[in-house]
Motif scaffolding. Structure first.
Motif, mmCIF file in Angstrom:
data_model
loop_
_atom_site.group_PDB
_atom_site.id
_atom_site.type_symbol
_atom_site.label_atom_id
_atom_site.label_comp_id
_atom_site.label_asym_id
_atom_site.label_seq_id
_atom_site.Cartn_x
_atom_site.Cartn_y
_atom_site.Cartn_z
ATOM 1 N N THR A 3 20.481 -57.154 -52.192
ATOM 2 C CA THR A 3 19.741 -57.944 -53.172
ATOM 3 C C THR A 3 18.279 -57.554 -53.058
ATOM 4 O OG1 THR A 3 21.309 -59.755 -52.942
ATOM 5 C CG2 THR A 3 19.188 -60.273 -53.932
ATOM 6 N N SER A 5 14.298 -57.585 -55.122
ATOM 7 C CA SER A 5 13.490 -58.136 -56.214
ATOM 8 C C SER A 5 13.159 -57.032 -57.214
ATOM 9 C CB SER A 5 12.201 -58.760 -55.683
ATOM 10 O OG SER A 5 11.296 -57.753 -55.289
ATOM 11 N N THR A 27 22.023 -55.902 -56.416
ATOM 12 C CA THR A 27 21.687 -57.005 -57.319
ATOM 13 C C THR A 27 20.171 -57.113 -57.392
ATOM 14 O OG1 THR A 27 23.698 -58.195 -56.756
ATOM 15 C CG2 THR A 27 21.918 -59.475 -57.744
ATOM 16 N N THR A 29 16.856 -59.169 -58.593
ATOM 17 C CA THR A 29 16.487 -60.558 -58.855
ATOM 18 C C THR A 29 15.071 -60.673 -59.384
ATOM 19 O OG1 THR A 29 15.670 -60.898 -56.604
ATOM 20 C CG2 THR A 29 17.996 -61.378 -57.005
ATOM 21 N N ARG A 30 14.825 -61.763 -60.106
ATOM 22 C CA ARG A 30 13.478 -62.127 -60.536
ATOM 23 C C ARG A 30 13.309 -63.593 -60.171
ATOM 24 N NH1 ARG A 30 12.399 -60.805 -66.315
ATOM 25 N NH2 ARG A 30 11.650 -58.858 -65.489
ATOM 26 N N GLY A 32 13.959 -64.938 -57.456
ATOM 27 C CA GLY A 32 15.099 -65.360 -56.656
ATOM 28 C C GLY A 32 16.398 -65.530 -57.417
ATOM 29 N N LYS A 33 16.376 -65.314 -58.719
ATOM 30 C CA LYS A 33 17.590 -65.465 -59.535
ATOM 31 C C LYS A 33 18.098 -64.085 -59.953
ATOM 32 C CE LYS A 33 15.998 -69.847 -61.389
ATOM 33 N NZ LYS A 33 15.488 -70.544 -62.558
ATOM 34 N N PRO A 34 19.419 -63.838 -59.849
ATOM 35 C CA PRO A 34 19.961 -62.535 -60.243
ATOM 36 C C PRO A 34 19.712 -62.255 -61.724
ATOM 37 C CG PRO A 34 21.611 -63.847 -59.084
ATOM 38 C CD PRO A 34 20.433 -64.735 -59.316
ATOM 39 N N VAL A 35 19.271 -61.035 -62.006
ATOM 40 C CA VAL A 35 18.985 -60.617 -63.378
ATOM 41 C C VAL A 35 20.017 -59.583 -63.835
ATOM 42 C CG1 VAL A 35 17.278 -59.554 -64.896
ATOM 43 C CG2 VAL A 35 16.538 -61.060 -63.070
ATOM 44 N N ASP A 37 22.767 -56.082 -62.169
ATOM 45 C CA ASP A 37 23.286 -55.313 -61.041
ATOM 46 C C ASP A 37 23.180 -53.832 -61.337
ATOM 47 O OD1 ASP A 37 24.085 -57.573 -59.588
ATOM 48 O OD2 ASP A 37 26.014 -57.640 -60.609
#
Length: 91
Positions: A3, A5, A27, A29-30, A32-35, A37
């Motif tokens: 994961t 950023s 994965t 993230t932006r 902390g949320k997955p954007v 893969d």
């Protein structure tokens, strides 16, 4: 599975691309949320073959109570339409 950023992806793209080529999924993230893969592309060189899993689709439909997704097809469904079909007024 890594994961990372979105900011780190911009700085480490070559490294992450190499990891994906080796079969790893990354994965992104932006806040902390997955954007999205980064996944290996299917094909002869990939470790996992992609494709459509028809058995899983049928199991899903059965779980929703649909035993036959196309229950009836008329014998003449592909017959040519009459010449005046588009010229007839609507009922």
């Amino acid at each position: 599975m890594k994961t990372v950023s979105i900011r780190d992806v911009q700085n480490r793209f070559d490294e992450l691309a190499h990891d994906v080529e080796q079969g790893e999924t990354v994965t992104v993230t932006r806040d902390g949320k997955p954007v999205f893969d980064l996944v290996p592309r299917g094909g002869a060189s990939s470790k996992k073959e992609g494709g459509l899993d028809l058995e899983a689709g049928q199991a899903y439909l059965r779980s929703r109570g649909i035993t036959d997704p196309v229950p009836y097809i008329s014998d003449d469904f592909d017959d040519p339409l009459p010449e005046d079909f588009l010229l007839r007024p609507l009922p």
